[in-house]
Structures are given as C-alpha cells and as structure tokens.
Design a protein around this motif. Structure first.
Motif, PDB file in Angstrom:
ATOM      1  N   MET A 129      -4.357  20.517  28.041  1.00 57.62           N
ATOM      2  CA  MET A 129      -4.175  19.121  27.621  1.00 57.62           C
ATOM      3  C   MET A 129      -4.457  18.979  26.134  1.00 57.62           C
ATOM      4  N   ARG A 130      -3.683  18.143  25.475  1.00 56.63           N
ATOM      5  CA  ARG A 130      -3.870  17.948  24.065  1.00 56.63           C
ATOM      6  C   ARG A 130      -5.101  17.088  23.821  1.00 56.63           C
ATOM      7  N   PHE A 131      -5.536  17.074  22.566  1.00 55.11           N
ATOM      8  CA  PHE A 131      -6.780  16.382  22.240  1.00 55.11           C
ATOM      9  C   PHE A 131      -6.665  14.887  22.485  1.00 55.11           C
ATOM     10  N   ASN A 132      -5.515  14.276  22.128  1.00 56.46           N
ATOM     11  CA  ASN A 132      -5.385  12.832  22.341  1.00 56.46           C
ATOM     12  C   ASN A 132      -5.373  12.477  23.818  1.00 56.46           C
ATOM     13  N   ARG A 133      -4.820  13.363  24.659  1.00 54.62           N
ATOM     14  CA  ARG A 133      -4.868  13.141  26.097  1.00 54.62           C
ATOM     15  C   ARG A 133      -6.306  13.197  26.611  1.00 54.62           C
ATOM     16  N   MET A 134      -7.029  14.199  26.177  1.00 49.95           N
ATOM     17  CA  MET A 134      -8.408  14.363  26.636  1.00 49.95           C
ATOM     18  C   MET A 134      -9.271  13.193  26.194  1.00 49.95           C
ATOM     19  N   LEU A 135      -9.101  12.757  24.956  1.00 46.62           N
ATOM     20  CA  LEU A 135      -9.911  11.659  24.442  1.00 46.62           C
ATOM     21  C   LEU A 135      -9.609  10.362  25.188  1.00 46.62           C
ATOM     22  N   LEU A 136      -8.337  10.046  25.373  1.00 49.52           N
ATOM     23  CA  LEU A 136      -7.974   8.821  26.074  1.00 49.52           C
ATOM     24  C   LEU A 136      -8.406   8.869  27.536  1.00 49.52           C
ATOM     25  N   SER A 137      -8.203  10.007  28.187  1.00 53.65           N
ATOM     26  CA  SER A 137      -8.590  10.129  29.592  1.00 53.65           C
ATOM     27  C   SER A 137     -10.089   9.964  29.770  1.00 53.65           C
ATOM     28  N   ALA A 138     -10.868  10.587  28.894  1.00 53.45           N
ATOM     29  CA  ALA A 138     -12.322  10.471  28.993  1.00 53.45           C
ATOM     30  C   ALA A 138     -12.783   9.032  28.790  1.00 53.45           C
ATOM     31  N   ALA A 139     -12.186   8.340  27.816  1.00 49.40           N
ATOM     32  CA  ALA A 139     -12.583   6.953  27.556  1.00 49.40           C
ATOM     33  C   ALA A 139     -12.238   6.053  28.736  1.00 49.40           C
ATOM     34  N   LEU A 140     -11.030   6.200  29.284  1.00 48.18           N
ATOM     35  CA  LEU A 140     -10.624   5.361  30.410  1.00 48.18           C
ATOM     36  C   LEU A 140     -11.449   5.652  31.661  1.00 48.18           C
ATOM     37  N   VAL A 141     -11.764   6.907  31.891  1.00 46.76           N
ATOM     38  CA  VAL A 141     -12.552   7.271  33.072  1.00 46.76           C
ATOM     39  C   VAL A 141     -13.971   6.714  32.968  1.00 46.76           C
TER      40      VAL A 141
ATOM     41  N   ALA B 152      -1.802  10.077  35.849  1.00 46.06           N
ATOM     42  CA  ALA B 152      -0.983  11.110  36.486  1.00 46.06           C
ATOM     43  C   ALA B 152       0.493  10.771  36.425  1.00 46.06           C
ATOM     44  N   LEU B 153       0.844   9.489  36.491  1.00 51.50           N
ATOM     45  CA  LEU B 153       2.247   9.088  36.424  1.00 51.50           C
ATOM     46  C   LEU B 153       2.841   9.284  35.033  1.00 51.50           C
ATOM     47  N   VAL B 154       2.010   9.528  34.033  1.00 50.22           N
ATOM     48  CA  VAL B 154       2.481   9.787  32.675  1.00 50.22           C
ATOM     49  C   VAL B 154       2.329  11.270  32.317  1.00 50.22           C
TER      50      VAL B 154
ATOM     51  N   ALA C 188      -1.367   5.526  27.835  1.00 49.57           N
ATOM     52  CA  ALA C 188      -1.064   6.957  27.871  1.00 49.57           C
ATOM     53  C   ALA C 188       0.250   7.262  27.153  1.00 49.57           C
ATOM     54  N   ARG C 189       1.259   6.413  27.335  1.00 53.82           N
ATOM     55  CA  ARG C 189       2.534   6.628  26.620  1.00 53.82           C
ATOM     56  C   ARG C 189       2.362   6.459  25.117  1.00 53.82           C
ATOM     57  N   ARG C 190       1.552   5.502  24.731  1.00 56.20           N
ATOM     58  CA  ARG C 190       1.332   5.298  23.300  1.00 56.20           C
ATOM     59  C   ARG C 190       0.634   6.490  22.679  1.00 56.20           C
TER      60      ARG C 190
ATOM     61  N   ASN D 157       3.195   9.287  22.237  1.00 62.46           N
ATOM     62  CA  ASN D 157       4.133   9.059  21.134  1.00 62.46           C
ATOM     63  C   ASN D 157       3.427   8.909  19.797  1.00 62.46           C
ATOM     64  N   ASP D 158       2.303   9.583  19.631  1.00 66.96           N
ATOM     65  CA  ASP D 158       1.549   9.524  18.391  1.00 66.96           C
ATOM     66  C   ASP D 158       2.378  10.113  17.256  1.00 66.96           C
ATOM     67  N   PRO D 159       2.656   9.369  16.187  1.00 67.72           N
ATOM     68  CA  PRO D 159       3.500   9.901  15.118  1.00 67.72           C
ATOM     69  C   PRO D 159       2.881  11.094  14.419  1.00 67.72           C
TER      70      PRO D 159
END
Length: 227
Positions: free
Chosen positions: A1-13, A45-47, A162-164, A167-169
C-alpha cells in the motif's frame, strides 16, 4: 500500500474506533450495535480492491480487539474483518465509482450479515456461546438494519476521501517519471535552446547556400578561361 493510502486508512480507522467505543456502544440499542468500523473498511475496500481491503480489515479488526472494553480473544475480529474486507474488495467497481447506490448497499447488507455469522462461528470454535443466548436471528436482523441506516452517512464519504487520495497530483507527477518524461524534457530543452533540429536545419541551409556560391564562382571562372 502506498503511503497516502496507509495514512488515510489509519486516520479513518482511528476516528471510527473512537466513535464506535465512545458513542455507538453506549446507545443501548436492542440487538446488535451499529458497526462503524465495518462500514469504514467496506468504503476503503470498494476503492482499494481486495488486497487493500484485506489489509485494512485486518488492521482495523486487530485495533478493535485490543481497544477496551474488549471481551473476546485478540485476533477474532481481525480475522472476521480481514475476510470481509477481501470479499468486499472483489466487488470494487471497474471504473472506480459505482453507477448506482444499489451495489454498495447490497455489499453493506451482505457484509453485516456475513460479519455476524462469521464472528459467531469463530466464537463457537473458541467456546464463546454469547450469540446463542442473545439470539442469532435477532443479531442478524438488527445488524443489517443498523448498518444499512448508517451506511449512507459513512460509506460514500469514505469512498470520496479514498478516491481523492488516489488522485493526488503529487503522486501522479512522481509516478509519471521515467523515460517518457525524460524524453519530453530533453526534446523541449533542445528546441527551447535553439539547437537540435532547428540548428540542423540552419546548417543545412547554410551548406546549400555555400554549394550554390561555389558553383557560381566555378562557372564564372570557366567562362573567363573560355574567353
């Protein structure tokens, strides 16, 4: 998993766990408790797909197992959410965004029922018979109803975040590096510096003019000799 995925997932969880323990668990609703952690895992998971859903589900379930007041063996809910996250990730839309809300709602209902059944099955294997005393049918019905009512306020927001993050520029810029970008930069640099093809074209023109001048001079010299 990429860093932005891990960071967002941890914050939401973490946010979902705090709300689950401090708010939803104290509502004293009949039957089951609304599972905000499950809805968060489903949205991710849906993303992220089945692999990301499996990893997020395992981490979220393990954190729930360790958070007080935990009344079951550690790893039990981690196993359940790991399986549910993997299966929910298989229902990821092909284009990343579902056309209608029917698909995610069906996933929520199936996940609520599947989570309750799987949790009760794992509990039966380790000797936990609490589901029998409460009533499994009542737990299944209330879990599906509560999660379905809470899902429109949680799952779309989690999927949008998660989609945002996907799509991180900055991530797209870094991932688009390589030979293609190097070739473009080099060609742009050559053209902007006035070298390369333009310089080659100027040299060709100068050489053509020089050949014509030499031919004219040679013709004049021959004409003088003939005279």
């Amino acid at each position: 998993m990429r860093f932005n995925r891990m960071l967002l997932s941890a914050a939401l969880v973490v946010v979902a766990l705090v709300v689950q323990v401090c708010v939803l668990a104290r509502l004293q609703l009949p039957g089951a408790v609304p599972d905000l952690m499950l809805l968060t895992v489903l949205g991710l998971a849906l993303v992220y797909g089945h692999v990301g859903g499996c990893l997020v589900g395992f981490g979220a379930g393990l954190l729930t197992d360790l958070a007080p007041p935990a009344d079951h063996a550690a790893g039990r809910y981690a196993l359940v959410l790991c399986v549910i996250g993997y299966l929910a990730g298989l229902a990821k839309p092909e284009k990343g965004q579902p056309r209608t809300a029917l698909g995610p709602m069906l996933v929520v209902v199936a996940a609520a029922i599947g989570t309750t059944l799987l949790y009760a099955s794992v509990g039966a294997l380790v000797g936990d018979t609490a589901a029998r005393h409460v009533g499994l049918v009542s737990l299944l019905f209330t879990a599906a109803v509560y999660d379905l009512l809470l899902a429109p306020f949680v799952v779309p927001g989690v999927m949008a975040l998660a989609r945002r993050a996907e799509n991180d520029p900055l991530a797209e810029t870094n991932s688009s590096g390589g030979s293609g970008r190097t070739t473009t930069d080099v060609s742009a640099g050559w053209l902007s510096s006035g070298t390369g093809l333009r310089l080659g074209g100027r040299r060709t023109v100068l050489r053509t003019k020089a050949v014509k001048v030499r031919a004219a001079r040679a013709g004049r010299i021959k004409g003088v000799k003939r005279l």
